[in-house]
Motif scaffolding. Structure first.
Motif, PDB file in Angstrom:
ATOM      1  N   SER A  89       0.828  -1.205   0.000  1.00  0.00           N
ATOM      2  CA  SER A  89       0.000   0.000   0.000  1.00  0.00           C
ATOM      3  C   SER A  89       0.864   1.258   0.000  1.00  0.00           C
ATOM      4  N   THR A 136       0.524   5.918  -0.898  1.00  0.00           N
ATOM      5  CA  THR A 136      -0.262   7.100  -1.235  1.00  0.00           C
ATOM      6  C   THR A 136       0.368   7.758  -2.446  1.00  0.00           C
ATOM      7  N   GLU A 148      -4.191  15.688  -6.919  1.00  0.00           N
ATOM      8  CA  GLU A 148      -5.014  14.714  -6.209  1.00  0.00           C
ATOM      9  C   GLU A 148      -4.116  13.863  -5.322  1.00  0.00           C
ATOM     10  N   GLY A 190      -4.280  10.349  -2.664  1.00  0.00           N
ATOM     11  CA  GLY A 190      -5.090   9.232  -2.225  1.00  0.00           C
ATOM     12  C   GLY A 190      -4.329   7.930  -2.255  1.00  0.00           C
ATOM     13  N   MET A 221      -3.017   4.204  -3.198  1.00  0.00           N
ATOM     14  CA  MET A 221      -2.687   3.493  -4.431  1.00  0.00           C
ATOM     15  C   MET A 221      -1.864   2.268  -4.033  1.00  0.00           C
ATOM     16  N   GLY A 274      -5.485   0.837  -8.413  1.00  0.00           N
ATOM     17  CA  GLY A 274      -6.364   1.103  -7.281  1.00  0.00           C
ATOM     18  C   GLY A 274      -6.334   2.512  -6.737  1.00  0.00           C
ATOM     19  N   PHE A 275      -5.889   3.507  -7.519  1.00  0.00           N
ATOM     20  CA  PHE A 275      -5.862   4.880  -7.001  1.00  0.00           C
ATOM     21  C   PHE A 275      -7.280   5.371  -6.746  1.00  0.00           C
ATOM     22  N   LYS A 276      -7.464   6.002  -5.595  1.00  0.00           N
ATOM     23  CA  LYS A 276      -8.748   6.611  -5.252  1.00  0.00           C
ATOM     24  C   LYS A 276      -8.460   8.002  -4.688  1.00  0.00           C
ATOM     25  N   ALA A 277      -8.866   9.033  -5.408  1.00  0.00           N
ATOM     26  CA  ALA A 277      -8.607  10.412  -4.960  1.00  0.00           C
ATOM     27  C   ALA A 277      -9.426  10.711  -3.708  1.00  0.00           C
ATOM     28  N   GLU A 278      -8.730  11.014  -2.621  1.00  0.00           N
ATOM     29  CA  GLU A 278      -9.403  11.431  -1.386  1.00  0.00           C
ATOM     30  C   GLU A 278      -9.437  12.948  -1.268  1.00  0.00           C
ATOM     31  N   ARG A 298      -8.743  16.589  -3.745  1.00  0.00           N
ATOM     32  CA  ARG A 298      -8.469  17.203  -5.051  1.00  0.00           C
ATOM     33  C   ARG A 298      -8.297  18.697  -4.796  1.00  0.00           C
TER      34      ARG A 298
END
Length: 168
Positions: free
Chosen positions: A71, A73, A84, A86, A88, A94-98, A100
């Motif tokens: 894991s 970031t 952005e 998040g 990754m 699997g990137f997810k923007a937490e 922006r």
């Protein structure tokens, strides 16, 4: 707007070698990991220049900060300096923007970045403007990489320092 405080330069106590891998032929991984491993507990100042994406359709550029296991970031910078942050995975998936951030600032084709890292806390700057203070979900492992993967020579002016004991 909040910006780089010149007093932060006092954190640049001791230069650290930043070793990038040699360019590879064949299959390129999603993230080019630095060969250097940093002491995230002690802290780190990392500076360099990013070539910003030319358009919204272009692939983002940025940094990957590894944590435990696979894991980490990602700090992704898009056209116009939109940033952005998040989670990754270390394989680039699997990137997810937490978060922006769009400071609506006019950038040129490149931007100087600065990253301050200590344990699980980071500050990220582009052209002296604070993009984000961010708390990682876990302490940083000290391993970092470049996004997208590719020619490490694209960052010819990458420099790092560890802080010394601060004097009052």
């Amino acid at each position: 707007r909040l910006g780089w405080w010149p007093g932060n330069n006092k954190l640049k106590h001791q230069a650290i070698d930043v070793k990038l891998p040699s360019p590879r032929s064949g299959e390129v991984p999603a993230i080019t990991m630095f060969e250097s491993e940093f002491n995230a507990r002690q802290g780190l100042v990392l500076e360099g220049t990013l070539r910003l994406p030319a358009s919204r359709e272009s692939q983002a550029v940025g940094l990957f900060l590894a944590q435990r296991g696979d894991s980490g970031t990602a700090i992704l910078v898009h056209a116009g300096g939109v940033t952005e942050l998040g989670p990754m995975r270390a394989d680039g998936a699997g990137f997810k923007a937490e978060n922006r951030i769009d400071r609506e600032w006019k950038f040129g084709p490149t931007a100087r970045f600065r990253l301050l890292l200590k344990d699980s806390l980071i500050e990220f700057y582009l052209d002296e403007l604070l993009r984000q203070c961010y708390s990682l979900p876990q302490k940083a492992s000290g391993r970092m990489g470049l996004l997208p993967a590719g020619d490490p020579a694209a960052l010819p002016d990458l420099h790092a320092w560890c802080p010394g004991k601060l004097q009052p």
